[in-house]
Enzyme design. Structure first.
Site, PDB file in Angstrom:
ATOM      1  CG  HIS A   2      -1.724   1.212   1.234  1.00 60.76           C
ATOM      2  ND1 HIS A   2      -3.162   1.225   1.413  1.00 60.76           N
ATOM      3  CD2 HIS A   2      -1.427   2.594   1.699  1.00 60.76           C
ATOM      4  CE1 HIS A   2      -3.589   2.512   1.486  1.00 60.76           C
ATOM      5  NE2 HIS A   2      -2.485   3.211   1.876  1.00 60.76           N
ATOM      6  CD  GLU A   3       1.855   3.612   3.646  1.00 61.86           C
ATOM      7  OE1 GLU A   3       2.216   4.854   3.223  1.00 61.86           O
ATOM      8  OE2 GLU A   3       0.683   3.487   4.098  1.00 61.86           O
ATOM      9  CG  HIS A  41       0.489   6.166  -0.704  1.00 59.93           C
ATOM     10  ND1 HIS A  41      -0.453   6.771  -1.294  1.00 59.93           N
ATOM     11  CD2 HIS A  41       0.000   5.393   0.353  1.00 59.93           C
ATOM     12  CE1 HIS A  41      -1.683   6.448  -0.552  1.00 59.93           C
ATOM     13  NE2 HIS A  41      -1.251   5.911   0.441  1.00 59.93           N
TER      14      HIS A  41
HETATM   15 ZN   LIG Z   1      -2.537   5.335   2.133  1.00 56.93          ZN
END
Ligand SMILES: [Zn+2]
Length: 376
Positions: free
Chosen positions: A66-67, A70
């Site tokens: 998830h990170e 980004h």
């Molecule tokens: Zn996030």
């Protein structure tokens, strides 16, 4: 949030853990073991604990994914990523600059929940392909793992889309308001206010549930709310500073007439004659009229006090070629980011190899205070 345990690099981004993550990893493993035990009482303790531990490890991997998503979008849009740190309430990708346009902000925010949703639905799909039917208790350890990870990732996607700072949904909301109004400042205020409201809502629900008998579960929700409140305030302050300093260049705030001392001076004289009298924290060092370095309290404190009379400024200073410098035209926000990243209090301002002045955190703070007092 600084990582206290470094794990290594992925796609060039250092990944680390904050100590608080270990507590949560332990709690997750224990609660998973309890969950598997209740759902499948026939499984032995070895099977249960192995499944719980593996599930926790994959959960951790999903958070990193998830990170990383980004981080990948940030990098593709030219924003450097410093690190990814996992802590008790999830992960943070530390991106060194704010997005310069609404579109970047939008994609940077929404890619995280999309990643979690893809992982979640993907795992549920695999479980379904292996014979699991929705709402039924998974029959094998593999299915139990896939189904739990599937649901938790879908929940993560949903939770992160709550439209308040600092959640991803807050960034998406800010991007949309920014895009509609063209006003980044207004977008920040809207996202921060919504984040504040969301946090208060979590705290209220948590307290109500606690008194309604939900116990620790209720307190946990209130705790998440309290964390969101704190983080919403912090991101509001940070974005507020970036906006207040928009368009301000290093040349506007730097100090031009920096005091210089001779490199042959000893530290004792420097401290007594130059620093203690004026309250300065750093001075430039010149030899034969040329600036050759910088000496600050930090360098002086490295030398044992008894050696001060015998140590010259030239020996203790940091030579000019070792210093990080900025150009007069650099935006002040970038200079601040540079100081923050390398834990510096001041930077020499250099243009064409010539020293033009100094910029310090103190100068920038003064500027902000003046602006705040004049309400401009
Ligand atoms: Zn996030």
């Amino acid at each position: 949030m600084e990582a206290q345990i470094k794990l290594g690099r992925l796609l060039g981004v250092p990944i680390g853990l904050h100590y608080s993550w270990l507590i949560i990893a332990f709690l997750i493993t224990v609660s998973l073991a309890g969950h598997f035990q209740t759902a499948n009482p026939a499984w032995g303790p070895g099977v249960i604990w192995t499944t719980a531990l593996l599930t926790a490890v994959f959960f951790f991997a999903a958070l990193v994914a998830h990170e990383l998503s980004h981080a990948a979008v940030a990098r593709a849009r030219g924003l450097p990523v410093r690190s990814i740190t996992l802590f008790a309430l999830g992960g943070v990708a530390q991106i060194e600059k704010e997005a310069a346009d609404a579109k970047t902000e939008f994609w940077m925010g929404i890619v995280g929940p999309i990643t979690s949703a893809v992982i979640g639905f993907g795992l549920l799909g695999v479980a379904w392909g292996l014979g699991w039917t929705v709402m039924s208790t998974p029959a094998t350890p593999l299915l139990a793992m896939l189904v739990w990870l599937g649901y938790i990732n879908v929940s993560l996607a949903v939770f992160n889309m709550v439209p308040g700072f600092p959640l991803d949904g807050g960034r998406v909301l800010r991007a949309l308001v920014w895009w509609r109004t063209g006003d980044a400042g207004r977008a920040t205020r809207v996202a921060a206010r919504t984040g504040h409201g969301v946090a208060m809502f979590f705290i209220a629900i948590g307290i109500v549930r606690f008194f309604a008998g939900a116990g620790v579960g209720g307190l946990w929700i209130a705790f998440i709310g309290w964390f969101l409140l704190d983080a919403a305030r912090a991101s509001q302050v940070q974005l507020g500073i970036s906006e207040a300093l928009r368009g301000v260049r290093v040349a506007d705030v730097m100090e031009r007439n920096c005091p210089t001392v001779d490199g042959h001076l000893n530290l004792q004289t420097l401290a007594e004659e130059h620093l203690l009298r004026t309250g300065r924290r750093c001075v430039l060092v010149a030899e034969k009229g040329q600036v050759v370095g910088l000496i600050s309290l930090h360098e002086i404190k490295q030398v044992d006090r008894a050696r001060w009379p015998y140590t010259t400024v030239g020996d203790a200073m940091r030579p000019l070629e070792d210093l990080r410098t900025v150009a007069p035209a650099t935006p002040v926000v970038e200079a601040l980011e540079l100081m923050g990243r390398h834990d510096l209090n001041q930077l020499p301002v250099v243009s064409d190899g010539r020293l033009e002045g100094m910029i310090s955190r103190g100068h920038v703070l003064q500027l902000l205070q003046t602006r705040a007092e004049l309400n401009m």
